[in-house]
Enzyme design. Structure first.
Site, PDB file in Angstrom:
ATOM      1  N   HIS A   1       0.840  -1.201   0.000  1.00 27.44           N
ATOM      2  CA  HIS A   1       0.000   0.000   0.000  1.00 27.44           C
ATOM      3  C   HIS A   1       0.873   1.248   0.000  1.00 27.44           C
ATOM      4  O   HIS A   1       2.086   1.178   0.211  1.00 27.44           O
ATOM      5  CB  HIS A   1      -0.955   0.004   1.197  1.00 27.44           C
ATOM      6  CG  HIS A   1      -0.292  -0.205   2.524  1.00 27.44           C
ATOM      7  ND1 HIS A   1       0.434   0.763   3.163  1.00 27.44           N
ATOM      8  CD2 HIS A   1      -0.231  -1.305   3.322  1.00 27.44           C
ATOM      9  CE1 HIS A   1       0.889   0.287   4.299  1.00 27.44           C
ATOM     10  NE2 HIS A   1       0.522  -0.989   4.417  1.00 27.44           N
TER      11      HIS A   1
HETATM   12  P1  TYD Z   1      -1.658  -2.648   7.392  1.00 25.59           P
HETATM   13  O1  TYD Z   1      -1.251  -1.217   7.492  1.00 25.59           O
HETATM   14  O2  TYD Z   1      -2.257  -3.111   6.078  1.00 25.59           O
HETATM   15  O3  TYD Z   1      -0.439  -3.574   7.767  1.00 25.59           O
HETATM   16  P2  TYD Z   1       0.952  -3.870   7.005  1.00 25.59           P
HETATM   17  O4  TYD Z   1       1.253  -2.696   6.121  1.00 25.59           O
HETATM   18  O5  TYD Z   1       1.940  -4.047   8.101  1.00 25.59           O
HETATM   19  O6  TYD Z   1       0.814  -5.137   6.234  1.00 25.59           O
HETATM   20  O7  TYD Z   1      -2.678  -2.957   8.571  1.00 25.59           O
HETATM   21  C1  TYD Z   1      -3.142  -4.277   8.836  1.00 25.59           C
HETATM   22  C2  TYD Z   1      -4.441  -4.166   9.604  1.00 25.59           C
HETATM   23  O8  TYD Z   1      -4.227  -3.541  10.868  1.00 25.59           O
HETATM   24  C3  TYD Z   1      -5.512  -3.382   8.889  1.00 25.59           C
HETATM   25  O9  TYD Z   1      -6.758  -4.041   9.100  1.00 25.59           O
HETATM   26  C4  TYD Z   1      -5.532  -2.050   9.608  1.00 25.59           C
HETATM   27  C5  TYD Z   1      -5.050  -2.397  11.008  1.00 25.59           C
HETATM   28  N1  TYD Z   1      -4.287  -1.303  11.617  1.00 25.59           N
HETATM   29  C6  TYD Z   1      -4.840  -0.563  12.642  1.00 25.59           C
HETATM   30  O10 TYD Z   1      -5.996  -0.793  13.066  1.00 25.59           O
HETATM   31  N2  TYD Z   1      -4.114   0.443  13.201  1.00 25.59           N
HETATM   32  C7  TYD Z   1      -2.852   0.752  12.775  1.00 25.59           C
HETATM   33  O11 TYD Z   1      -2.208   1.682  13.314  1.00 25.59           O
HETATM   34  C8  TYD Z   1      -2.296  -0.015  11.704  1.00 25.59           C
HETATM   35  C9  TYD Z   1      -0.908   0.272  11.173  1.00 25.59           C
HETATM   36  C10 TYD Z   1      -3.049  -1.041  11.159  1.00 25.59           C
END
Ligand code: TYD
Length: 144
Positions: free
Chosen positions: A58
């Site tokens: 992302h």
């Molecule tokens: P995501 O940012 O997609 O994780 P990564 O980039 O590490 O793979 O987030 C994964 C999940 O966690 C998504 O459902 C959103 C949630 N999340 C939160 O609720 N709060 C946060 O601060 C973060 C970073 C993620």
């Protein structure tokens, strides 16, 4: 990292934190607007990551982050919509600053790796680009 080479493509750069070392061990600290170029509004960390997991995938409309490997190592693949680069994070004193509108993917986590992220904003799902083509379009004209 494209090892510890202090490259900057204008949007991504390595950030060196101070370390205070004595026979009891090493201490590193970070202050917003001093060691990282934003006020720190959120901290999150990844742990218990399977070695074959892929994370990220992302970009963000406004969020800026600095990513650290507090323990172990992992790879960050960075894409500004035109140019791709990769960094191996493995030093808890060296973070990767990632500006907004940068696509990132993370993989090759070592066993027991801990990734800490300092972020400029609270969590907001509407700040994410999770579709690569949407990101590429936005990277050419600014946030859509
Ligand atoms: P995501 O940012 O997609 O994780 P990564 O980039 O590490 O793979 O987030 C994964 C999940 O966690 C998504 O459902 C959103 C949630 N999340 C939160 O609720 N709060 C946060 O601060 C973060 C970073 C993620």
């Amino acid at each position: 990292m494209t090892d510890q080479k202090s490259v900057s493509n204008g949007f991504v750069r390595l950030v060196d934190l101070p370390v205070v070392s004595d026979p009891r061990g090493d201490l590193t600290f970070v202050e917003g607007m001093k060691h990282v170029p934003f006020d720190i509004r959120r901290v999150y960390y990844l742990y218990n990551v399977p070695v074959d997991a892929e994370r990220g995938g992302h970009a963000h409309r406004e969020l800026e982050q600095v990513v650290f490997a507090l323990s172990g190592s992992f790879r960050m693949k960075i894409d500004d919509g035109e140019t791709k680069s990769e960094y191996w994070l493995r030093d808890p004193r060296k973070g990767l600053y990632i500006n907004k509108l940068i696509w990132r993917e993370m993989d090759s986590f070592s066993q027991g790796a801990v990734c800490m992220v300092l972020a400029s904003r609270p969590y907001d799902e509407s700040d994410y680009y999770r579709d690569y083509q949407d990101f590429v379009a936005a990277s050419k004209v600014g946030p859509l």
